[in-house]
Design a protein around this motif. Structure first.
Motif, PDB file in Angstrom:
ATOM      1  N   LYS A  87      41.157 -63.745 -51.800  1.00 18.81           N
ATOM      2  CA  LYS A  87      39.760 -63.990 -51.416  1.00 18.81           C
ATOM      3  C   LYS A  87      39.418 -63.258 -50.123  1.00 18.81           C
ATOM      4  N   LEU A  88      40.359 -63.217 -49.200  1.00 19.93           N
ATOM      5  CA  LEU A  88      40.143 -62.517 -47.935  1.00 19.93           C
ATOM      6  C   LEU A  88      40.012 -61.014 -48.162  1.00 19.93           C
ATOM      7  N   ARG A  89      40.815 -60.468 -49.057  1.00 19.37           N
ATOM      8  CA  ARG A  89      40.731 -59.038 -49.380  1.00 19.37           C
ATOM      9  C   ARG A  89      39.381 -58.723 -50.009  1.00 19.37           C
ATOM     10  N   ALA A  90      38.884 -59.584 -50.892  1.00 13.83           N
ATOM     11  CA  ALA A  90      37.570 -59.367 -51.509  1.00 13.83           C
ATOM     12  C   ALA A  90      36.463 -59.427 -50.458  1.00 13.83           C
ATOM     13  N   ARG A  91      36.562 -60.375 -49.518  1.00 14.75           N
ATOM     14  CA  ARG A  91      35.572 -60.442 -48.433  1.00 14.75           C
ATOM     15  C   ARG A  91      35.606 -59.199 -47.574  1.00 14.75           C
ATOM     16  N   ARG A  92      36.811 -58.679 -47.323  1.00 14.17           N
ATOM     17  CA  ARG A  92      36.918 -57.480 -46.495  1.00 14.17           C
ATOM     18  C   ARG A  92      36.299 -56.277 -47.200  1.00 14.17           C
ATOM     19  N   MET A  93      36.497 -56.166 -48.500  1.00 13.54           N
ATOM     20  CA  MET A  93      35.890 -55.053 -49.242  1.00 13.54           C
ATOM     21  C   MET A  93      34.374 -55.145 -49.161  1.00 13.54           C
ATOM     22  N   GLN A  94      33.828 -56.352 -49.319  1.00  9.71           N
ATOM     23  CA  GLN A  94      32.376 -56.528 -49.214  1.00  9.71           C
ATOM     24  C   GLN A  94      31.895 -56.146 -47.818  1.00  9.71           C
ATOM     25  N   ALA A  95      32.597 -56.601 -46.786  1.00  8.99           N
ATOM     26  CA  ALA A  95      32.190 -56.323 -45.407  1.00  8.99           C
ATOM     27  C   ALA A  95      32.328 -54.842 -45.061  1.00  8.99           C
TER      28      ALA A  95
END
Length: 167
Positions: A87-95
């Motif tokens: 989930k953190l990796r997905a948030r980082r990609m979005q950011a």
């Protein structure tokens, strides 16, 4: 711990570090935007006009920005350190691909640098040097953030980028 677990742990630590830095930046921007009007309102209500001075407003601005740095970093650390790695990796990609956030950061940085130089030039004898430079940077950061939002509202939004699918 296997090599795969070590890689995931390292990636999670890097993602957490990314979000802590981002949270510190966003916290500084928000508190630099909110502190001057809140301080002026507080000073007027509590002490009257005699308490308002350029030095005090600039000092409140950079102290508020510092509080934003600490608060934003702590909030993001708490949010990110205890999140699942995927989930953190997905948030980082979005950011990473959020062009509106990048443009807000760019405008804020440009405003901060510009006002850190212009504020001492304009108010040289009205405040101490440290308050002029740091407070000017805080005011400039807020002006840059407002400029970004004004451009977005006026019909010049930042172009969207499609986030590549994660592998």
């Amino acid at each position: 711990m296997t090599d795969s677990d070590a890689v995931i742990s390292q990636a999670h630590a890097e993602d957490t570090e990314f979000f802590v830095r981002r949270g510190m930046t966003k916290g500084y921007q928000m508190m630099s935007l909110l502190t001057p009007p809140l301080y002026v309102t507080f000073a007027l209500v509590r002490f009257g006009r005699s308490h308002l001075a350029v030095n005090r407003i600039l000092r409140a601005t950079w102290v508020g920005g510092s509080v934003g740095i600490v608060g934003g970093g702590a909030f993001e650390y708490g949010r990110s350190a205890y999140s699942a790695a995927d989930k953190l990796r997905a948030r980082r990609m979005q950011a990473t691909f959020d062009t509106a956030s990048m443009r807000a950061d760019d405008h804020s940085t440009i405003g901060g640098i510009l006002f850190a130089v212009l504020t001492p030039a304009v108010f040289w004898n009205r405040a101490s040097t440290i308050n002029l430079i740091l407070g000017g940077a805080g005011i400039g950061s807020a002006v840059g953030l407002l400029t970004h939002h004004a451009r977005t509202i006026s019909g010049d939004p930042s172009p969207p980028i499609n986030v590549p699918p994660s592998s």
